[in-house]
Scaffold this active site. Structure first.
Site, PDB file in Angstrom:
ATOM      1  N   ARG A  20      -2.427   3.064  -2.279  1.00  0.00           N
ATOM      2  CA  ARG A  20      -3.595   3.338  -3.066  1.00  0.00           C
ATOM      3  C   ARG A  20      -3.179   3.734  -4.413  1.00  0.00           C
ATOM      4  O   ARG A  20      -3.835   3.316  -5.378  1.00  0.00           O
ATOM      5  CB  ARG A  20      -4.518   4.376  -2.273  1.00  0.00           C
ATOM      6  CG  ARG A  20      -5.391   3.465  -1.014  1.00  0.00           C
ATOM      7  CD  ARG A  20      -5.899   4.610  -0.146  1.00  0.00           C
ATOM      8  NE  ARG A  20      -6.753   3.866   0.648  1.00  0.00           N
ATOM      9  CZ  ARG A  20      -7.543   4.374   1.622  1.00  0.00           C
ATOM     10  NH1 ARG A  20      -7.297   5.758   2.038  1.00  0.00           N
ATOM     11  NH2 ARG A  20      -8.201   3.866   2.724  1.00  0.00           N
ATOM     12  N   ARG A 168      -3.112  -7.171  -7.414  1.00  0.00           N
ATOM     13  CA  ARG A 168      -3.926  -6.331  -7.263  1.00  0.00           C
ATOM     14  C   ARG A 168      -4.518  -6.766  -5.814  1.00  0.00           C
ATOM     15  O   ARG A 168      -4.288  -6.152  -4.725  1.00  0.00           O
ATOM     16  CB  ARG A 168      -4.979  -6.117  -8.303  1.00  0.00           C
ATOM     17  CG  ARG A 168      -5.628  -4.781  -7.984  1.00  0.00           C
ATOM     18  CD  ARG A 168      -6.795  -4.521  -6.882  1.00  0.00           C
ATOM     19  NE  ARG A 168      -7.469  -3.249  -6.760  1.00  0.00           N
ATOM     20  CZ  ARG A 168      -8.204  -3.038  -5.531  1.00  0.00           C
ATOM     21  NH1 ARG A 168      -8.482  -3.815  -4.776  1.00  0.00           N
ATOM     22  NH2 ARG A 168      -8.717  -1.882  -5.497  1.00  0.00           N
ATOM     23  N   GLU A 209     -13.833   2.803  -1.905  1.00  0.00           N
ATOM     24  CA  GLU A 209     -14.520   1.853  -2.801  1.00  0.00           C
ATOM     25  C   GLU A 209     -15.476   2.422  -3.885  1.00  0.00           C
ATOM     26  O   GLU A 209     -15.277   2.066  -4.698  1.00  0.00           O
ATOM     27  CB  GLU A 209     -15.376   0.739  -1.800  1.00  0.00           C
ATOM     28  CG  GLU A 209     -14.523  -0.248  -1.164  1.00  0.00           C
ATOM     29  CD  GLU A 209     -15.530  -1.220  -0.171  1.00  0.00           C
ATOM     30  OE1 GLU A 209     -14.837  -1.653   0.648  1.00  0.00           O
ATOM     31  OE2 GLU A 209     -16.490  -1.707  -0.695  1.00  0.00           O
ATOM     32  N   THR A 258      -9.752  -8.842  -2.356  1.00  0.00           N
ATOM     33  CA  THR A 258      -9.021  -7.835  -1.606  1.00  0.00           C
ATOM     34  C   THR A 258      -9.038  -7.561  -0.251  1.00  0.00           C
ATOM     35  O   THR A 258      -8.118  -7.739   0.812  1.00  0.00           O
ATOM     36  CB  THR A 258      -8.665  -6.341  -2.061  1.00  0.00           C
ATOM     37  OG1 THR A 258      -8.265  -6.339  -3.481  1.00  0.00           O
ATOM     38  CG2 THR A 258      -7.510  -5.569  -1.496  1.00  0.00           C
ATOM     39  N   GLU A 262      -7.060  -8.985   3.019  1.00  0.00           N
ATOM     40  CA  GLU A 262      -6.750  -7.955   4.560  1.00  0.00           C
ATOM     41  C   GLU A 262      -6.979  -8.689   5.753  1.00  0.00           C
ATOM     42  O   GLU A 262      -6.292  -8.766   6.539  1.00  0.00           O
ATOM     43  CB  GLU A 262      -7.479  -6.703   4.244  1.00  0.00           C
ATOM     44  CG  GLU A 262      -7.151  -6.028   3.054  1.00  0.00           C
ATOM     45  CD  GLU A 262      -7.733  -4.529   3.091  1.00  0.00           C
ATOM     46  OE1 GLU A 262      -8.379  -4.116   2.128  1.00  0.00           O
ATOM     47  OE2 GLU A 262      -7.622  -3.729   4.141  1.00  0.00           O
TER      48      GLU A 262
HETATM   49  C1  LIG Z   1      -7.658  -1.342  -0.287  1.00  0.00           C
HETATM   50  C2  LIG Z   1      -8.356  -0.727   0.977  1.00  0.00           C
HETATM   51  O1  LIG Z   1      -9.105  -1.490   1.593  1.00  0.00           O
HETATM   52  C3  LIG Z   1     -10.365  -1.835   1.248  1.00  0.00           C
HETATM   53  C4  LIG Z   1     -10.413  -2.531   0.000  1.00  0.00           C
HETATM   54  C5  LIG Z   1     -10.731  -1.499  -1.281  1.00  0.00           C
HETATM   55  C6  LIG Z   1     -10.475  -1.796  -2.587  1.00  0.00           C
HETATM   56  O2  LIG Z   1     -10.307  -3.117  -2.589  1.00  0.00           O
HETATM   57  O3  LIG Z   1     -10.329  -0.958  -3.389  1.00  0.00           O
HETATM   58  C7  LIG Z   1     -10.940  -0.026  -1.010  1.00  0.00           C
HETATM   59  C8  LIG Z   1     -11.215   0.064   0.384  1.00  0.00           C
HETATM   60  C9  LIG Z   1     -11.407  -0.495   1.716  1.00  0.00           C
HETATM   61  O4  LIG Z   1     -12.418  -1.034   1.748  1.00  0.00           O
HETATM   62  C10 LIG Z   1      -8.170   0.585   1.185  1.00  0.00           C
HETATM   63  O5  LIG Z   1      -8.601   1.242   2.228  1.00  0.00           O
HETATM   64  O6  LIG Z   1      -7.694   1.372   0.380  1.00  0.00           O
END
Ligand SMILES: C=C(O[C@@H]1C=C(C(=O)O)C=C[C@H]1O)C(=O)O
Length: 276
Positions: A20, A168, A209, A258, A262
């Protein structure tokens, strides 16, 4: 061009907080590349191979492509010679033009499961059709035609924006691997049931988010204004970036894609494992 993340220690590279942190760092890269791009008009012709055909000698591509695709594919061809696409966090828009690197291969630790997830076609489509028109709208400058300046500058800025967005969004693979290792049984069950909606719900963190979008708004507002100028009505004090366009880009394109990465990565996670 080798990966910016420290992959030497697998436990660090797959630590969700560390991942993160990398995603937060990429927010700055994306915003500053966008600030550069929106200095120029939308210049829609540079994305249209009919309006502005650019002949390519590259047999892996159609005979005429858009100026934007020409610059992006040529950049990727060149960068591949210095092993950019050997890095596990770099994915090409034009895999068909990649060359054998001239540098010795790097032995990256195997952190991700084998997969062929690449959403760059969707990223490019949404960037051209949704993100740019929105980001350029506020500045109201339309296409001034090939004889005017900016076509090359705009397309060059697009390469930087698209490469940063791709990194990203495909970072979602590291996020997914980290989450899989933390809750293996839960994800094995969802993957075996081919429950994409269930996997999407399991990887979603609405709080994170929300924090991303709030931070984006603050950063776009801060980075988009010259701090040395008092108020926006003084010369040079105007905003360089449409703040809401940046937030919309993340809310409607970056975060959703993103999560697609996943989910699709996890759908391939069990292949060749004891869970298959
Ligand atoms: C990237 C993640 O997975 C998901 C995608 C996110 C994003 O694209 O910013 C944030 C939270 C999650 O819903 C995370 O958990 O950090």
């Amino acid at each position: 061009m080798d990966t910016a993340i420290d992959l030497s220690d697998a436990s660090k590279a797959l630590d969700l907080d560390n991942i993160r942190f990398q995603l937060i760092r990429l927010e700055d890269t994306i915003i500053f590349h966008l600030i550069e791009r929106v200095q120029f008009p939308l210049n829609a012709s540079i994305y249209d191979p009919i309006a502005l055909p650019v002949p390519t000698s590259n047999l892996a591509l159609p005979p005429n492509i858009s100026l934007a695709d020409y610059l992006l594919s040529e950049t990727e061809r060149l960068h591949s010679t210095v092993r950019r696409y050997d890095a596990p966090d770099e994915y090409p828009f034009f895999p068909q033009v990649l060359q054998r690197p001239m540098l010795q291969p790097i032995k990256y630790p195997k952190l991700l499961h084998d997969n062929d997830v690449n959403v760059n076609d969707i990223i490019k489509e949404k960037y051209i059709k949704e993100v740019l028109p929105e980001a350029c709208r506020k500045f109201g400058r339309e296409d001034r035609g090939e004889t005017k300046e900016n076509y090359g500058s705009a397309a060059t800025s697009d390469v930087a924006c698209l490469q940063a967005l791709s990194r990203r969004i495909h970072f979602g693979k590291f996020v997914a691997e980290s989450k899989f290792r933390a809750e293996t049984e839960r994800f094995v069950k969802l993957i075996k049931a081919e429950d994409r909606a269930g996997i999407d719900a399991a990887i979603t963190n609405a709080k994170v988010e929300q924090l991303v979008l709030e931070r984006l708004r603050l950063k776009a507002r801060t980075y988009g204004k010259d701090p040395s100028v008092g108020s926006t009505n003084t010369a040079g004090g105007e905003e360089k970036l449409d703040v809401e366009a940046v937030v919309k880009m993340y809310a409607q394109v970056v975060i959703p894609l993103t999560k697609v990465v996943e989910v699709e990565y996890l759908m391939q996670r069990l292949k060749g494992t004891q869970w298959e």
